[in-house]
Write a protein that holds these residues in place. Structure first.
Motif, PDB file in Angstrom:
ATOM      1  N   LEU A  14       5.137 -78.088  52.821  1.00 48.47           N
ATOM      2  CA  LEU A  14       3.733 -78.141  52.421  1.00 48.47           C
ATOM      3  C   LEU A  14       2.818 -77.825  53.606  1.00 48.47           C
ATOM      4  O   LEU A  14       1.862 -77.047  53.482  1.00 48.47           O
ATOM      5  CB  LEU A  14       3.403 -79.524  51.841  1.00 48.47           C
ATOM      6  CG  LEU A  14       1.973 -79.730  51.338  1.00 48.47           C
ATOM      7  CD1 LEU A  14       1.710 -78.831  50.143  1.00 48.47           C
ATOM      8  CD2 LEU A  14       1.760 -81.190  50.978  1.00 48.47           C
ATOM      9  N   GLY A  15       3.112 -78.389  54.762  1.00 50.93           N
ATOM     10  CA  GLY A  15       2.308 -78.133  55.956  1.00 50.93           C
ATOM     11  C   GLY A  15       2.354 -76.683  56.381  1.00 50.93           C
ATOM     12  O   GLY A  15       1.340 -76.094  56.757  1.00 50.93           O
ATOM     13  N   LEU A  16       3.538 -76.069  56.317  1.00 53.25           N
ATOM     14  CA  LEU A  16       3.665 -74.649  56.660  1.00 53.25           C
ATOM     15  C   LEU A  16       2.893 -73.770  55.685  1.00 53.25           C
ATOM     16  O   LEU A  16       2.256 -72.795  56.085  1.00 53.25           O
ATOM     17  CB  LEU A  16       5.139 -74.247  56.683  1.00 53.25           C
ATOM     18  CG  LEU A  16       5.961 -74.769  57.860  1.00 53.25           C
ATOM     19  CD1 LEU A  16       7.429 -74.415  57.667  1.00 53.25           C
ATOM     20  CD2 LEU A  16       5.447 -74.204  59.158  1.00 53.25           C
ATOM     21  N   LEU A  22      -4.362 -71.050  55.622  1.00 55.65           N
ATOM     22  CA  LEU A  22      -5.562 -71.147  56.452  1.00 55.65           C
ATOM     23  C   LEU A  22      -5.561 -70.074  57.541  1.00 55.65           C
ATOM     24  O   LEU A  22      -6.606 -69.478  57.838  1.00 55.65           O
ATOM     25  CB  LEU A  22      -5.668 -72.539  57.079  1.00 55.65           C
ATOM     26  CG  LEU A  22      -6.046 -73.676  56.133  1.00 55.65           C
ATOM     27  CD1 LEU A  22      -5.978 -75.011  56.858  1.00 55.65           C
ATOM     28  CD2 LEU A  22      -7.436 -73.462  55.566  1.00 55.65           C
ATOM     29  N   GLY A  23      -4.404 -69.826  58.143  1.00 53.63           N
ATOM     30  CA  GLY A  23      -4.302 -68.779  59.160  1.00 53.63           C
ATOM     31  C   GLY A  23      -4.655 -67.414  58.597  1.00 53.63           C
ATOM     32  O   GLY A  23      -5.383 -66.643  59.221  1.00 53.63           O
ATOM     33  N   PHE A  24      -4.152 -67.116  57.409  1.00 50.71           N
ATOM     34  CA  PHE A  24      -4.465 -65.841  56.765  1.00 50.71           C
ATOM     35  C   PHE A  24      -5.952 -65.729  56.489  1.00 50.71           C
ATOM     36  O   PHE A  24      -6.573 -64.704  56.756  1.00 50.71           O
ATOM     37  CB  PHE A  24      -3.675 -65.719  55.458  1.00 50.71           C
ATOM     38  CG  PHE A  24      -4.043 -64.513  54.648  1.00 50.71           C
ATOM     39  CD1 PHE A  24      -3.580 -63.260  55.010  1.00 50.71           C
ATOM     40  CD2 PHE A  24      -4.856 -64.631  53.531  1.00 50.71           C
ATOM     41  CE1 PHE A  24      -3.926 -62.138  54.271  1.00 50.71           C
ATOM     42  CE2 PHE A  24      -5.214 -63.518  52.794  1.00 50.71           C
ATOM     43  CZ  PHE A  24      -4.745 -62.273  53.160  1.00 50.71           C
ATOM     44  N   PHE A  25      -6.565 -66.798  55.961  1.00 58.23           N
ATOM     45  CA  PHE A  25      -7.981 -66.778  55.615  1.00 58.23           C
ATOM     46  C   PHE A  25      -8.853 -66.541  56.854  1.00 58.23           C
ATOM     47  O   PHE A  25      -9.731 -65.680  56.854  1.00 58.23           O
ATOM     48  CB  PHE A  25      -8.362 -68.101  54.942  1.00 58.23           C
ATOM     49  CG  PHE A  25      -9.832 -68.250  54.659  1.00 58.23           C
ATOM     50  CD1 PHE A  25     -10.420 -67.537  53.632  1.00 58.23           C
ATOM     51  CD2 PHE A  25     -10.625 -69.091  55.424  1.00 58.23           C
ATOM     52  CE1 PHE A  25     -11.775 -67.657  53.372  1.00 58.23           C
ATOM     53  CE2 PHE A  25     -11.968 -69.222  55.175  1.00 58.23           C
ATOM     54  CZ  PHE A  25     -12.552 -68.504  54.147  1.00 58.23           C
ATOM     55  N   PHE A  26      -8.600 -67.300  57.916  1.00 57.86           N
ATOM     56  CA  PHE A  26      -9.432 -67.168  59.109  1.00 57.86           C
ATOM     57  C   PHE A  26      -9.194 -65.847  59.836  1.00 57.86           C
ATOM     58  O   PHE A  26     -10.124 -65.255  60.378  1.00 57.86           O
ATOM     59  CB  PHE A  26      -9.208 -68.352  60.058  1.00 57.86           C
ATOM     60  CG  PHE A  26      -9.872 -69.614  59.571  1.00 57.86           C
ATOM     61  CD1 PHE A  26     -11.242 -69.692  59.445  1.00 57.86           C
ATOM     62  CD2 PHE A  26      -9.107 -70.712  59.225  1.00 57.86           C
ATOM     63  CE1 PHE A  26     -11.855 -70.841  58.988  1.00 57.86           C
ATOM     64  CE2 PHE A  26      -9.712 -71.872  58.762  1.00 57.86           C
ATOM     65  CZ  PHE A  26     -11.095 -71.936  58.642  1.00 57.86           C
ATOM     66  N   THR A  27      -7.964 -65.350  59.811  1.00 61.32           N
ATOM     67  CA  THR A  27      -7.688 -64.052  60.426  1.00 61.32           C
ATOM     68  C   THR A  27      -8.401 -62.946  59.672  1.00 61.32           C
ATOM     69  O   THR A  27      -8.970 -62.040  60.286  1.00 61.32           O
ATOM     70  CB  THR A  27      -6.170 -63.785  60.440  1.00 61.32           C
ATOM     71  OG1 THR A  27      -5.531 -64.848  61.149  1.00 61.32           O
ATOM     72  CG2 THR A  27      -5.848 -62.474  61.097  1.00 61.32           C
ATOM     73  N   ARG A  28      -8.407 -63.011  58.348  1.00 63.28           N
ATOM     74  CA  ARG A  28      -9.101 -61.999  57.551  1.00 63.28           C
ATOM     75  C   ARG A  28     -10.599 -62.028  57.808  1.00 63.28           C
ATOM     76  O   ARG A  28     -11.232 -60.977  57.954  1.00 63.28           O
ATOM     77  CB  ARG A  28      -8.808 -62.217  56.067  1.00 63.28           C
ATOM     78  CG  ARG A  28      -9.218 -61.012  55.219  1.00 63.28           C
ATOM     79  CD  ARG A  28      -8.902 -61.217  53.784  1.00 63.28           C
ATOM     80  NE  ARG A  28     -10.040 -61.922  53.202  1.00 63.28           N
ATOM     81  CZ  ARG A  28     -10.057 -62.467  52.011  1.00 63.28           C
ATOM     82  NH1 ARG A  28      -8.988 -62.424  51.268  1.00 63.28           N
ATOM     83  NH2 ARG A  28     -11.120 -63.062  51.558  1.00 63.28           N
ATOM     84  N   ARG A  29     -11.177 -63.239  57.882  1.00 65.80           N
ATOM     85  CA  ARG A  29     -12.614 -63.355  58.172  1.00 65.80           C
ATOM     86  C   ARG A  29     -12.948 -62.789  59.541  1.00 65.80           C
ATOM     87  O   ARG A  29     -13.935 -62.076  59.703  1.00 65.80           O
ATOM     88  CB  ARG A  29     -13.044 -64.824  58.119  1.00 65.80           C
ATOM     89  CG  ARG A  29     -13.717 -65.171  56.815  1.00 65.80           C
ATOM     90  CD  ARG A  29     -14.252 -66.556  56.752  1.00 65.80           C
ATOM     91  NE  ARG A  29     -15.281 -66.819  57.744  1.00 65.80           N
ATOM     92  CZ  ARG A  29     -15.694 -68.032  58.071  1.00 65.80           C
ATOM     93  NH1 ARG A  29     -15.155 -69.083  57.509  1.00 65.80           N
ATOM     94  NH2 ARG A  29     -16.626 -68.207  58.955  1.00 65.80           N
TER      95      ARG A  29
END
Length: 71
Positions: A14-16, A22-29
């Motif tokens: 779940l943590g991964l 979240l990593g994908f979202f912030f990298t895309r932004r």
């Protein structure tokens, strides 16, 4: 002891998953922000660079440069 092990594996997965999302979202932004601040080179910029060098570019030269940058 087996139940605790399975729940820890579940929390790890779940943590991964949450971290990956979240990593994908912030990298895309961040990537979209960089593209907005620093747009890719276009034909107008190529013409300006040629004129700064004291040359008048032909359309064929500009198209060739755009094609070579696209590869």
């Amino acid at each position: 002891m087996g139940n605790a092990f399975l729940s820890s594996i579940g929390f790890l997965i779940l943590g991964l998953a949450i971290g990956g999302g979240l990593g994908f979202f912030f990298t895309r932004r961040y990537f979209e922000k960089q593209l907005k601040e620093h747009p890719p080179v276009n034909e107008k910029m190529i013409r300006a660079m040629f004129l700064q060098m004291g040359r008048k570019p032909s359309e064929a030269q500009i198209r060739a440069i755009m094609k070579s940058m696209g590869q």
